[in-house]
Design a protein around this motif. Structure first.
Motif, mmCIF file in Angstrom:
data_model
loop_
_atom_site.group_PDB
_atom_site.id
_atom_site.type_symbol
_atom_site.label_atom_id
_atom_site.label_comp_id
_atom_site.label_asym_id
_atom_site.label_seq_id
_atom_site.Cartn_x
_atom_site.Cartn_y
_atom_site.Cartn_z
ATOM 1 N N ASN A 114 0.861 -1.187 0.000
ATOM 2 C CA ASN A 114 0.000 0.000 0.000
ATOM 3 C C ASN A 114 0.893 1.232 0.000
ATOM 4 O OD1 ASN A 114 0.911 -0.072 2.670
ATOM 5 N ND2 ASN A 114 -1.068 0.365 3.562
ATOM 6 N N ASP A 115 0.310 2.368 -0.290
ATOM 7 C CA ASP A 115 1.118 3.580 -0.440
ATOM 8 C C ASP A 115 0.895 4.570 0.697
ATOM 9 O OD1 ASP A 115 -1.422 4.330 -1.098
ATOM 10 O OD2 ASP A 115 -0.901 5.289 -2.990
ATOM 11 N N LYS A 116 0.586 4.057 1.863
ATOM 12 C CA LYS A 116 0.364 4.925 3.010
ATOM 13 C C LYS A 116 1.686 5.542 3.455
ATOM 14 C CE LYS A 116 -2.403 5.021 7.172
ATOM 15 N NZ LYS A 116 -3.279 4.292 8.041
ATOM 16 N N LYS A 117 1.694 6.850 3.610
ATOM 17 C CA LYS A 117 2.908 7.571 3.991
ATOM 18 C C LYS A 117 2.993 7.694 5.502
ATOM 19 C CE LYS A 117 4.097 8.529 -0.230
ATOM 20 N NZ LYS A 117 4.977 7.647 -0.883
ATOM 21 N N ASN A 118 4.233 7.686 6.004
ATOM 22 C CA ASN A 118 4.454 7.842 7.430
ATOM 23 C C ASN A 118 5.781 8.564 7.625
ATOM 24 O OD1 ASN A 118 5.277 7.443 10.148
ATOM 25 N ND2 ASN A 118 3.831 5.763 10.307
ATOM 26 N N ASP A 119 5.719 9.717 8.280
ATOM 27 C CA ASP A 119 6.930 10.498 8.516
ATOM 28 C C ASP A 119 7.432 10.360 9.949
ATOM 29 O OD1 ASP A 119 6.866 11.421 5.902
ATOM 30 O OD2 ASP A 119 5.543 13.093 6.418
ATOM 31 N N ALA A 120 6.857 9.461 10.709
ATOM 32 C CA ALA A 120 7.251 9.279 12.109
ATOM 33 C C ALA A 120 8.578 8.531 12.200
ATOM 34 C CB ALA A 120 6.163 8.521 12.862
ATOM 35 N N ASN A 121 9.151 8.547 13.396
ATOM 36 C CA ASN A 121 10.400 7.828 13.670
ATOM 37 C C ASN A 121 10.226 6.317 13.534
ATOM 38 O OD1 ASN A 121 12.838 8.986 14.100
ATOM 39 N ND2 ASN A 121 12.691 9.027 16.326
ATOM 40 N N GLU A 122 9.051 5.851 13.946
ATOM 41 C CA GLU A 122 8.738 4.426 13.873
ATOM 42 C C GLU A 122 7.501 4.221 13.025
ATOM 43 O OE1 GLU A 122 8.302 3.093 17.912
ATOM 44 O OE2 GLU A 122 10.452 3.087 18.256
ATOM 45 N N VAL A 123 7.428 3.064 12.414
ATOM 46 C CA VAL A 123 6.298 2.728 11.569
ATOM 47 C C VAL A 123 5.751 1.369 12.006
ATOM 48 C CG1 VAL A 123 7.755 1.663 9.803
ATOM 49 C CG2 VAL A 123 5.532 2.575 9.166
ATOM 50 N N GLN A 124 4.436 1.232 11.906
ATOM 51 C CA GLN A 124 3.806 -0.034 12.260
ATOM 52 C C GLN A 124 3.259 -0.641 10.969
ATOM 53 O OE1 GLN A 124 0.155 -0.054 14.696
ATOM 54 N NE2 GLN A 124 1.249 -1.413 16.077
ATOM 55 N N PHE A 125 3.592 -1.915 10.744
ATOM 56 C CA PHE A 125 3.119 -2.573 9.532
ATOM 57 C C PHE A 125 2.777 -4.024 9.813
ATOM 58 C CE2 PHE A 125 7.789 -2.731 9.423
ATOM 59 C CZ PHE A 125 8.042 -4.082 9.233
ATOM 60 N N GLN A 126 1.939 -4.576 8.925
ATOM 61 C CA GLN A 126 1.553 -5.972 9.017
ATOM 62 C C GLN A 126 2.198 -6.734 7.870
ATOM 63 O OE1 GLN A 126 -2.652 -6.801 8.749
ATOM 64 N NE2 GLN A 126 -2.365 -8.945 9.268
ATOM 65 N N VAL A 127 2.749 -7.888 8.177
ATOM 66 C CA VAL A 127 3.286 -8.771 7.148
ATOM 67 C C VAL A 127 2.100 -9.551 6.593
ATOM 68 C CG1 VAL A 127 4.901 -10.644 6.630
ATOM 69 C CG2 VAL A 127 5.485 -8.939 8.371
ATOM 70 N N VAL A 128 1.908 -9.500 5.269
ATOM 71 C CA VAL A 128 0.705 -10.076 4.666
ATOM 72 C C VAL A 128 0.991 -11.297 3.794
ATOM 73 C CG1 VAL A 128 -0.641 -7.943 4.803
ATOM 74 C CG2 VAL A 128 0.774 -8.373 2.785
ATOM 75 N N ASP A 129 2.147 -11.899 3.958
ATOM 76 C CA ASP A 129 2.505 -13.084 3.182
ATOM 77 C C ASP A 129 1.884 -14.348 3.777
ATOM 78 O OD1 ASP A 129 4.379 -12.059 1.141
ATOM 79 O OD2 ASP A 129 5.532 -11.440 2.889
ATOM 80 N N LYS A 130 1.896 -15.418 2.968
ATOM 81 C CA LYS A 130 1.424 -16.719 3.429
ATOM 82 C C LYS A 130 2.269 -17.153 4.623
ATOM 83 C CE LYS A 130 0.200 -21.273 1.842
ATOM 84 N NZ LYS A 130 -0.266 -21.994 0.681
ATOM 85 N N GLY A 131 1.611 -17.626 5.665
ATOM 86 C CA GLY A 131 2.310 -18.040 6.874
ATOM 87 C C GLY A 131 2.345 -16.946 7.929
ATOM 88 N N TYR A 132 1.941 -15.721 7.538
ATOM 89 C CA TYR A 132 1.927 -14.589 8.476
ATOM 90 C C TYR A 132 0.511 -14.060 8.672
ATOM 91 C CZ TYR A 132 6.923 -14.756 7.757
ATOM 92 O OH TYR A 132 8.229 -15.174 7.707
#
Length: 165
Positions: A114-132
């Motif tokens: 996805n193209d969500k922008k984040n300018d913070a020091n830390e970013v939160q993301f979800q791994v969306v692959d098979k097995g995750y």
């Protein structure tokens, strides 16, 4: 929409070819495990996660089967490490949400879906692959990300991530 996805694949490919193969600096991982039936099950996962020298703390929520893993600064762990530990305990990951340094998302082996922008020091993301994600969720995601060539290939060393914040 298809043109945008092709651009992401092209950018991701270039990043993969020219970047140093370094992992993200993960700050925290929230693992929701599947297949647990009792507190002994969660204890098995907890023990496996604590065997990692990079782990400073593991908090367990038995109501949601979620393990919040806090890591030492400067670690070079990848999502694959968490998957292996959960599976070694005899269970599977239903969801893996990672908090990491913001530069993480621009490094190999991470590929944005996805193209969500984040300018913070830390970013939160979800791994969306098979097995995750759960099998049901993966089937749904496969339809959504069918235009992302690297997602369809299902290479275990690539991590497709969806920015959450």
């Amino acid at each position: 929409m298809k043109k945008i996805n092709k651009i992401y694949v092209l950018v991701a490919s270039v990043v993969l070819m020219f970047s140093i193969n370094s992992n993200a600096q993960i700050v925290k991982a929230e693992i929701r495990a599947t297949g647990l039936t009792c507190s002994m099950c969660s204890n098995a996962i907890n023990k496996q996660l604590k065997t990692l020298p990079e782990v400073t703390n593991v908090e367990t929520d038995l109501n949601t089967n979620t393990f919040t893993v806090t890591l030492k600064e400067g670690n070079e762990l990848s999502p694959k490490t968490f998957k292996e530990k959960v599976e070694k305990a005899g269970f599977f990951i239903g969801s893996l949400i990672i908090t990491a340094k913001s530069e993480t998302v621009s490094k190999s082996p991470y590929i944005l879906v996805n193209d969500k922008k984040n300018d913070a020091n830390e970013v939160q993301f979800q791994v969306v692959d098979k097995g995750y994600v759960t099998e049901k969720e993966f089937k749904k995601l496969s339809k959504s990300y069918k235009d992302i060539a690297t997602y369809v290939v299902n290479n275990e060393d690539d991590f497709h991530i969806k920015i959450l914040n």
